[in-house]
Scaffold this active site. Structure first.
Site, PDB file in Angstrom:
ATOM      1  N   GLU A 341      61.932  34.302  28.889  1.00  0.00           N
ATOM      2  CA  GLU A 341      63.264  33.718  29.024  1.00  0.00           C
ATOM      3  C   GLU A 341      63.195  32.199  28.911  1.00  0.00           C
ATOM      4  O   GLU A 341      64.140  31.553  28.464  1.00  0.00           O
ATOM      5  CB  GLU A 341      63.892  34.133  30.359  1.00  0.00           C
ATOM      6  CG  GLU A 341      65.381  33.835  30.451  1.00  0.00           C
ATOM      7  CD  GLU A 341      66.049  34.488  31.643  1.00  0.00           C
ATOM      8  OE1 GLU A 341      66.699  35.541  31.464  1.00  0.00           O
ATOM      9  OE2 GLU A 341      65.924  33.940  32.761  1.00  0.00           O
ATOM     10  N   HIS A 372      43.261  53.411  30.728  1.00  0.00           N
ATOM     11  CA  HIS A 372      43.497  54.796  30.332  1.00  0.00           C
ATOM     12  C   HIS A 372      44.843  54.945  29.631  1.00  0.00           C
ATOM     13  O   HIS A 372      45.376  56.055  29.537  1.00  0.00           O
ATOM     14  CB  HIS A 372      43.417  55.701  31.563  1.00  0.00           C
ATOM     15  CG  HIS A 372      42.083  55.626  32.237  1.00  0.00           C
ATOM     16  ND1 HIS A 372      41.025  56.434  31.866  1.00  0.00           N
ATOM     17  CD2 HIS A 372      41.624  54.816  33.215  1.00  0.00           C
ATOM     18  CE1 HIS A 372      39.973  56.132  32.618  1.00  0.00           C
ATOM     19  NE2 HIS A 372      40.309  55.150  33.436  1.00  0.00           N
ATOM     20  N   LYS A 501      76.410  40.106  27.582  1.00  0.00           N
ATOM     21  CA  LYS A 501      77.343  40.190  28.709  1.00  0.00           C
ATOM     22  C   LYS A 501      78.786  40.228  28.209  1.00  0.00           C
ATOM     23  O   LYS A 501      79.610  41.024  28.675  1.00  0.00           O
ATOM     24  CB  LYS A 501      77.171  38.979  29.634  1.00  0.00           C
ATOM     25  CG  LYS A 501      75.890  38.932  30.439  1.00  0.00           C
ATOM     26  CD  LYS A 501      75.934  37.676  31.310  1.00  0.00           C
ATOM     27  CE  LYS A 501      74.662  37.445  32.066  1.00  0.00           C
ATOM     28  NZ  LYS A 501      74.708  36.198  32.869  1.00  0.00           N
TER      29      LYS A 501
END
Length: 533
Positions: A341, A372, A501
């Protein structure tokens, strides 16, 4: 700067086929390309950075004005130019050093807020502040982004020091998150912290209203068991939260840098004011080191320069953060926000598009789990992923010291394996011992070759204490700053979160069936029709 960039690229092209292992013919390689701060050791010797590259990178930091911009930041100058703000999260952990913003020393107000937090936390932890059903047993922090990732990461990291109420974190607007968090809690003994600077963040306020309704099922005055971290006093009052339980912070503290202050309220409740102050002291120690150490010995500067070498010069688009410390499981997610960000921008400070890449993709998981899962790609994939290992010399469980030793040995083994690899001759020898011969041996051997020559760093420390965590977080914060300065990026705004948004607000009435999808692209219109409630 252009000439230094060009020199770095030319040097990288000249040495890119050189084996990193060959650099260790210098018996002082590990010592020379490692840096210490107290009990912390940063070993960056397993990279292809040699003396020439190191010197050029340090010259690059000088030419970019890192030292000057560093002092501008610490002095309260408005280095967040797009928003016209200072960048002073460092003041939250250095409250004894006056800092002026617009001619006013901000530290007295910081000390006052910190003292109010401490008093509230002591009252809560001692039982002087109670819920309507008894002492507070659980705390639910409702926030998102910087109001969640930092304190959630730190509460897990410092679990051995958590002797207060249990802390839970709700961030996602998905109702499943708050439902699953609240279902086993007692509203009468739960405190809810609503962390939103503006008290308008839609995800946070939606969850806050849900929590208030849940609280009302058991208590007569739900708001009496709410606290807020916000500067919107009118909105917190309208919600019903008493001003004594509202803790504000200034606009010169960015969300992803804010857990040092009131956003860290849940952390202070969990570990207590004294341990929280030790966390602040660790961050302040890294601040002093960052300001005072020469670039060649400066941990944040060197961590940034190693990252820039890999991302900008070598062209590696990602970096993996691999803590061999289970309680740092949330560190990669925290660093994703902190780094991506901050430095995930396409426009430079001067408003022109970048002529180079911005910051890398950051990802990771704790070891040994990742071994793994995705280490296959790291070791044998066709793209190189620089790796950043973190490991403690000592764990918190003395009766399980043998397991910690196994953890550390795996961390060092992975770092060494990335460096050394395994040649086809070595693979043949291993298979021959297993009885394979001829064409089958040759076929299998090719699958067992590890190219090696893959860069990694190791950040080692004595033990994951509050002070150590403070040093680690501040180290990465300053790394972001240095990379941003050199890349010409404003690391302290985040306009990239805004468009989604705005579109979400417009889509909500369409999904509710109150508006049509005229003007939407065919894909979005189709999805609205399918998902419409």
């Amino acid at each position: 700067m252009k000439q230094i960039w060009q020199a770095l690229k030319a040097h990288q092209q000249a040495v890119e086929h050189r084996g990193i292992l060959d650099l260790f013919t210098d018996p002082r390689r590990a010592e020379t390309f490692s840096t210490r701060l107290g009990d912390m050791l940063f070993d960056w010797s397993k990279t292809n950075i040699d003396h020439t590259a190191r010197d050029l990178l340090i010259d690059l930091a000088g030419a970019a004005g890192v030292a000057e911009k560093r002092e501008a930041m610490f002095s309260g100058e408005k280095i967040n130019e797009t928003e016209g703000r200072a960048v002073l999260h460092t003041a939250l952990r250095n409250m004894d050093r006056p800092v002026q913003v617009d001619g006013v020393d901000v530290t007295p107000a910081l000390r006052e807020t910190h003292a109010r937090m401490q008093a509230f936390v002591r009252d809560l932890r001692s039982g002087r502040f109670t819920g309507q059903g008894g002492p507070i047993t659980d705390v639910v922090n409702i926030g998102i982004g910087g109001s969640d990732l930092g304190p959630a990461m730190a509460c897990l990291a410092l679990a051995p020091y958590a002797d207060g109420p249990r802390c839970h974190f709700v961030s996602n607007v998905d109702g499943a998150h708050i439902h699953d968090t609240l279902q086993d809690l007692d509203p009468a003994t739960t405190l809810v912290i609503v962390a939103s600077k503006t008290f308008t963040t839609i995800e946070t306020m939606t969850n806050a209203e849900t929590a208030k309704r849940w609280m009302a099922t058991r208590v007569s005055d739900p708001a009496a068991q709410f606290a807020a971290v916000s500067t919107a006093a009118d909105r917190t009052a309208a919600f019903g939260i008493d001003a004594s339980r509202v803790f504000g912070f200034e606009d010169w503290v960015g969300g992803r840098y804010s857990m040092w202050g009131p956003i860290g309220l849940a952390l202070m409740i969990a570990i207590g004011p004294e341990a929280f102050d030790a966390f602040l002291a660790g961050g302040a120690e890294m601040d002093r080191h960052f300001r005072e150490a020469p670039f060649a010995e400066n941990l944040p500067v060197l961590l940034a320069l190693v990252g820039l070498w890999h991302n900008q010069i070598c062209g590696h688009a990602t970096r993996a953060v691999l803590p061999y410390d289970q309680r740092l499981a949330r560190l990669p997610a925290y660093l994703q926000q902190l780094e991506m960000e901050s430095n995930g921008k396409r426009v430079a400070m001067d408003g022109h598009e970048l002529t180079h890449h911005s910051g890398p993709i950051v990802w990771g998981e704790p070891g040994t789990n990742g071994q793994h899962a995705f280490y296959q790609l790291i070791h044998q994939g066709s793209r190189i992923v620089p790796c950043e290992f973190l490991v403690a010399r000592e764990g918190h469980e003395p009766d399980l010291a043998h397991q910690h030793l196994l953890l550390v040995s795996n961390c060092l083994a992975q770092s060494e394996a990335l460096l050394r690899g395994r040649s086809v001759e070595e693979a043949r020898a291993v298979l021959a011992k297993k009885g394979l011969t001829g064409s089958e041996l040759e076929r299998q051997a090719r699958h067992r070759v590890f190219p090696g020559n893959r860069p990694s760093t190791v950040l080692a420390y004595e033990k994951l204490t509050p002070a150590t965590l403070g040093r680690i977080v501040a180290l990465y914060e300053h790394r972001v700053f240095v990379e941003g300065v050199i890349l010409g990026i404003n690391s302290y705004d985040q306009w990239g979160v805004e468009l989604g948004k705005e579109l979400a607000l417009a889509l909500q009435p369409m999904l509710e069936g109150r508006a049509g999808t005229e003007g939407k692209d065919g894909s979005t219109a189709q999805l609205v029709a399918y998902l419409r409630s």
